[in-house]
Design a protein around this motif. Structure first.
Motif, PDB file in Angstrom:
ATOM      1  N   UNK A   1      31.679  92.174   3.100  1.00 39.93           N
ATOM      2  CA  UNK A   1      32.606  91.315   3.849  1.00 39.93           C
ATOM      3  C   UNK A   1      32.544  89.921   3.257  1.00 39.93           C
TER       4      UNK A   1
ATOM      5  N   UNK B   1      24.402  89.925  17.622  1.00 34.87           N
ATOM      6  CA  UNK B   1      24.828  91.291  17.298  1.00 34.87           C
ATOM      7  C   UNK B   1      24.528  92.300  18.401  1.00 34.87           C
TER       8      UNK B   1
ATOM      9  N   UNK C   1      31.955  85.594  19.422  1.00 33.70           N
ATOM     10  CA  UNK C   1      32.842  85.896  18.295  1.00 33.70           C
ATOM     11  C   UNK C   1      34.282  86.066  18.770  1.00 33.70           C
TER      12      UNK C   1
ATOM     13  N   UNK D   1      34.812  82.222  14.935  1.00 30.88           N
ATOM     14  CA  UNK D   1      34.894  83.675  14.852  1.00 30.88           C
ATOM     15  C   UNK D   1      34.271  84.316  13.628  1.00 30.88           C
ATOM     16  N   UNK D   2      33.874  83.491  12.639  1.00 32.10           N
ATOM     17  CA  UNK D   2      33.330  84.055  11.396  1.00 32.10           C
ATOM     18  C   UNK D   2      32.069  83.317  11.026  1.00 32.10           C
TER      19      UNK D   2
ATOM     20  N   UNK E   1      43.302  84.219   2.789  1.00 34.46           N
ATOM     21  CA  UNK E   1      43.225  85.359   3.720  1.00 34.46           C
ATOM     22  C   UNK E   1      44.477  85.444   4.584  1.00 34.46           C
TER      23      UNK E   1
END
Lengths: 317, 504, 319
Positions: C9, C185, C194, C265-266, C318
């Motif tokens: 990613x 996570x 996120x 968000x990233x 992107x």
């Protein structure tokens, strides 16, 4: 004149008018606690005390009008301040040429910010945060510790009543003239609705860059005035002005999201903040409360304008 | 002589073809009507003709000369003025500034004397019988119809040769439409051409000399307006549909899952309806008749008044969280899945499990294995095609993205599904799959509210259809009365006799 | 190898690149100065990095939601000043208790930030800028301009002592890193962070408790800045006014270098760790080369500018 008296004008500028009223109240309060408040000496110190903030807030105002923000104004003022203190010599020639140079540096700093925002497509907050660090570094290079000196003539003239009044009248009158120029109208249009401005064929990138350039220019004027006030240079002098400039703009009734505001409101905002300071000082409250009060004023002023009902916050049609 | 012509114009957005090979021309001094169903390509065509969008293929022709309109400004130089659906007025400017100096204001140049602008605006407003609007007022303070009228004034006042009105009447009331028509006739008398698109047949019929019909992005025909009637045009608009296979409708169970009485929200007016388990209640009508507001308020995303009953129990849905939880079990597939539904840069897994994470939480931590197993099961049930559930949703096709949305609500146990235009931007094959999936959910006992901008979907999927017009439910059509003709007729405000059963 | 890289990613590519940068920089340092890459000097470098790394942990969480925390300088400074002050006056009479009370105060400041942003709808930039001034004011009022007190043993022990040869603070930092990774996570909160950073609108329509998530990240930023302040007293042996100012820009820069998107968000905390170490090593090299504070400031600004341009382009690509 018939237009100025229009009822809608009153309605529209309500936030700025409220700050005007607050200002009047402050004057009355100050006058009632300080004997001799209306003496000419004291009035001069009220005027000159507020001027650096008013100048730097004027620049911030143009950026906020387009919906951006400039966190580097304090650092630009510092650069201007130290360059003046190091380079300016007595004599009209030196004073004038260095003043021009310093303003040119301020404009160039603003240009860098504007290009970063427009060409780099980076959020204004981050561009100006990065340049803030750069400009602070430059100021330290020019003058590592407080020092330097500006000519006495420069100080005396600028900090006198006449100059202060002329600058203030110049700002307000300048705004009355400027607000009907295409540039002023477009600054407002871009902040009001960028897409609509684009649809009308306006050059949005140019307008944004112009706002940052104006901001840099006014910040350098603030730095020059500070140099005149303290007769020397200080590589940290601009630090508190970043927050204060935003606060003065918001208190002056401009909309933080852009599109709406008046420069005379910002002038009132600058006076309010600076007079609150002197009131705190005169009431014998420890000056340590200064930052606390300034921060709270900013937050309360912004919260009043941004708080809306909870319900539609995340979803509006 | 043709003023502006389109020669073989096509336009695609990614894989989606919005316009295919459209040729038509607008004559000097004519009022040209443009009709088509939602998604027929009207807006795309208008954007191309007004210079805000370039065609992928084909050529625009201005007075027999090929032209390329790279920007709206370029089109305006030729004399093409457009009133868009999105308004171009600067909200914080005064009416006067917007009318007189907004267009083509130079970045530098003369100061705009307020008195002059004010006087010009006043004269302009008087010319358009809008003296009641104060030129000094800020646009943001005006009601929407007034803003729409100002947009029209702004376009017409620029001495154009062609005026394009894209749904310009959608925000106007009856007398204001008459006002507009008066000015269109005046323009016509001066030899100015007008391209007019509207959802309302009566308006198209009342003002157009000729009418062009688009269907599915293709040009169908141009007809003289006095040679056709509504039925003929409706037939041309709907045409022979693609041979889509729809699932057979299975009769719903009798339990009422959701009942709504006198719902009001924003402009929504007195909505009453009920949906039973196993039923697909279609929502018909043209875009912008209140369908979006209905869906959002049922999901708690807009404040409403009125009574909502779920499984016979009165409930209040204050926010989406309430709709999802607390035994209400509503799931929404929103209008724009990319910004309102999905998290494009996050994996499928997270997108599906998000509303029901609590189910996988134990001692504060997520049980990833259990989560993955159940997400996988839901994704398989809805035939999401992806190498694994760790793929970012942004990499999926539109159809697969919608399946992810459906999987999300299946996993969350939502059996009252609000589906707002689920098949928009989805390819034909996947569309059919989605129809089957919806029918399967219904047979499994779900109650479904189904809106589509493609009326044939509503006709073929729904057990009953609530046709909306002007923020109300105009009528609820059932059984054999659910036909394209009936639904489209009711949608565009036909005054034709209503022969079928209506509820309530 | 190439295939393997392409399969990663984008965020992970950025993180991998920032670790490569760390190694390269240490190599450069070793070329310039003998002993730069010695184990003991590396341990010192990591210890210095840990303060920035811990402050930047909170900044990472806030930036993941698309916000920014400009109040870290005085969040950090307040906890440092309160910690030494409490120890001197023995208000609570117990180091560990002082420690907890000071952290609670820091979290409280963070909660105020979060409430301002979510309930009063104040832009994060303004809210945290104003709060920085407010906290500065509180510190000034409480200390009357001169911070008092001494550094409790607990703080100096954490910074100076080692377990099995590793400085305790590095163990703490590693523990925090694992904790943050777990939260991001393996908990609902992580998913909400996120989600809210990717799209507030979609989060709202998916039933994500947006307010809780926002308040939590600002509270966490308060907590981490507070922790860093306490540890920093152990390192510097006292507390003083302005000790947090040097951490604002680097905390944001570390997050950017670590590959997180400033739009939210990233990003991952592992990247920020690399960013913090990168910046520390860079600055150390500059100090070895006798570069002045002024040039270091300029250097920081340029690094942020370049990192923004670099990652900004990627974001545009992107689409």
């Amino acid at each position: 004149m018939k237009h100025l008296a229009n009822r809608r004008e009153v309605q529209w500028n309500l936030p700025a008018l409220i700050s005007g009223a607050v200002l009047v109240v402050l004057v009355v309060v100050n006058a009632s606690v300080q004997p001799g408040y209306f003496s000419s000496f004291n009035l001069t110190s009220v005027l000159t005390g507020a001027l650096p903030l008013i100048l730097i807030a004027a620049g911030q105002f143009f950026v906020i009008l387009t919906g951006g923000i400039d966190l580097s104004v304090g650092a630009v003022a510092t650069v201007a301040n130290v360059v003046a203190a190091v380079m300016m010599k007595s004599g009209v020639a030196s004073t004038v040429s260095i003043t021009v140079l310093v303003v040119a540096i301020g404009l160039a700093c603003g240009l860098l910010n504007g290009l970063g925002v427009v060409l780099g497509r980076i959020q204004p907050l981050l561009v100006t945060l990065a340049t803030m660090s750069i400009f602070e570094g430059v100021a330290l290079l020019v003058l590592p510790t407080p020092g330097g000196v500006v000519p006495t003539g420069f100080s005396t003239v600028l900090t006198g009543t006449t100059a202060a009044v002329v600058i203030l009248i110049g700002l307000v009158a300048g705004w009355v003239w400027f607000q009907r120029t295409p540039l002023a109208l477009q600054l407002m249009a871009v902040g009001s609705d960028e897409a609509a401005a684009q649809m009308n064929g306006m050059n949005v990138p140019f307008v944004k860059v112009a706002a940052y350039v104006l901001s840099g220019g006014f910040a350098s004027l603030c730095g020059l005035y500070l140099a005149a006030q303290i007769s020397s240079g200080d590589p940290t002098i601009g630090l508190p002005y970043t927050l204060l400039s935003i606060a003065a703009v918001v208190i002056g009734g401009a909309r933080l999201a852009g599109g709406k505001g008046t420069l005379w409101g910002v002038v009132a905002g600058g006076f309010i903040l600076s007079m609150l300071n002197s009131l705190i000082f005169f009431l014998g409250v420890s000056s340590y409360y200064k930052d606390l009060v300034q921060g709270l004023i900013l937050l309360v002023a912004v919260a009043i304008t941004t708080y809306r009902g909870v319900r539609l916050k995340y979803f509006t049609l | 002589m043709a003023l502006l012509g389109c020669r073989n114009i096509s336009r695609s957005f990614g894989a989606v073809k919005a316009l295919t090979n459209v040729s038509l021309s607008i004559e000097e001094g004519e009022v040209h009507g443009l009709v088509g169903e939602n998604g027929a390509g009207k807006s795309t065509l208008i954007k191309i003709m007004s210079g805000t969008l370039l065609p992928t293929h084909g050529q625009l022709v201005w007075k027999d000369q090929d032209v390329i309109l790279r920007s709206a400004a370029k089109a305006q130089q030729l004399g093409v003025e457009t009133v868009f659906q999105e308004l171009t007025l600067i909200p914080d400017w005064t009416v006067a500034d917007n009318l007189v100096i907004a267009r083509g204001i130079p970045a530098h140049g003369r100061r705009q004397s307020f008195a002059r602008v004010y006087d010009e605006a006043k004269a302009l407003l008087a010319r358009f019988q809008l003296e009641r609007i104060d030129p000094y007022q800020r646009v943001v303070d005006l009601p929407l119809p007034d803003r729409q009228m100002l947009e029209i004034v702004k376009a017409i006042s620029g001495k154009p040769k062609l005026v394009i009105l894209d749904e310009a009447t959608s925000a106007l009331l009856e007398p204001q439409v008459e006002w507009l028509f008066g000015h269109i006739r005046a323009l016509k008398a001066q030899g100015v051409s007008v391209l007019f698109s509207s959802h309302r047949w009566s308006e198209i019929a009342g003002i157009s000399d000729r009418i062009s019909i688009l269907r599915n992005g293709e040009y169908v025909d141009t007809v003289q307006s006095d040679s056709v009637d509504e039925a003929k045009v409706t037939a041309l608009m709907t045409g022979k549909e693609l041979n889509l296979v729809f699932p057979t409708k299975v009769d719903p169970v009798d339990d009422v899952r959701l009942s709504v009485r006198n719902l009001r929200s924003m402009r929504l007016h007195d909505i009453s309806l009920e949906i039973r388990r196993g039923e697909v209640l279609g929502v018909g009508g043209l875009q912008g008749q209140g369908q979006l507001e209905l869906f959002l308020s049922l999901f708690g995303a807009l404040p409403y008044s009125g009574q909502i009953t779920v499984d016979g129990r009165p409930v209040h849905i204050g926010r989406p969280l309430d709709a999802i939880n607390a035994g209400i079990g509503i799931g929404l597939i929103p209008e724009d899945r990319k910004t309102e539904g999905l998290f494009l840069s996050r994996p499928i897994l997270e997108n599906i499990s998000l509303p029901k994470l609590r189910r996988f939480s134990k001692d504060g931590f997520l049980q990833l294995r259990k989560e993955r197993a159940e997400v996988q099961k839901a994704a398989d049930l809805l035939a999401v095609k992806a190498p694994s559930v760790d793929v970012e949703v942004g990499h999926l096709s539109g159809g697969n993205q919608q399946k992810v949305m459906l999987s999300r609500w299946v996993l969350a146990g939502a059996d009252l599904l609000l589906l707002y235009d689920v098949t928009r931007g989805v390819d034909v094959g996947t569309k059919q799959e989605i129809y089957q999936l919806i029918a399967k959910r219904a047979q499994a006992g779900a109650a479904i509210l189904f809106y589509s901008s493609d009326t044939s979907e509503v006709v073929n999927m729904a057990h009953r259809v609530a046709v909306m017009f002007d923020y109300r439910i105009r009528s609820i059509v059932e059984g054999d009365a659910i036909t394209m003709e009936n639904i489209v007729g009711l949608s565009i405000g036909s005054q034709a006799e209503v022969r079928y059963e209506t509820s309530g | 190898m190439v295939q393997w890289w392409n399969r990663m990613a984008r965020v992970d590519q950025n993180i991998a690149m920032s670790y490569v940068m760390v190694v390269v920089l240490i190599f450069v340092g070793a070329l310039i100065s003998v002993g730069f890459a010695s184990p003991s000097h590396l341990a010192t470098l990591l210890t210095i990095s840990s303060f920035l790394g811990i402050v930047a942990a909170g900044q990472t969480l806030v930036i993941l939601t698309g916000g920014i925390d400009l109040s870290v300088p005085y969040l950090l400074n307040a906890s440092a000043v309160f910690f030494t002050g409490f120890a001197a006056r023995l208000i609570l009479g117990h180091d560990a208790l002082d420690f907890l009370v000071v952290l609670a105060i820091s979290v409280g400041f963070g909660v105020v930030n979060g409430v301002g942003v979510t309930v009063f709808n104040i832009p994060p930039l303004i809210m945290t800028l104003g709060m920085n001034s407010v906290i500065e004011g509180i510190v000034l009022v409480v200390t009357q301009g001169t911070p008092q007190g001494s550094v409790p043993a607990i703080a100096s022990a954490i910074v100076n002592n080692t377990v099995v040869g590793i400085p305790i603070i590095l163990v703490v930092w590693a523990g925090l890193a694992v904790l943050i990774a777990l939260i991001l996570t393996r908990t609902s909160l992580g998913r909400y962070i996120y989600a809210a950073g990717t799209s507030v609108k979609a989060s709202y329509l998916t039933g994500v408790p947006i307010r809780t998530a926002f308040i939590a990240v600002y509270a966490a930023s308060g907590l981490f800045a507070g922790l860093a302040g306490i540890f920093l007293t152990g390192f510097s042996g006292n507390s003083y006014l302005g000790m947090g100012n040097a951490y604002l820009l680097p905390s944001i820069a570390a997050v950017i270098i670590g590959g997180a998107s400033l739009l939210g968000g990233q990003g991952k905390y592992w990247g920020t760790i690399a960013g913090a170490i990168t910046l520390t090593v860079l600055i150390t090299i500059l100090q070895v080369l006798n570069i002045s504070q002024a040039l270091q400031d300029i250097f920081y600004g340029v690094v942020i500018f370049l990192a923004l341009l670099f990652y900004g382009r990627q974001a545009n690509a992107r689409g």
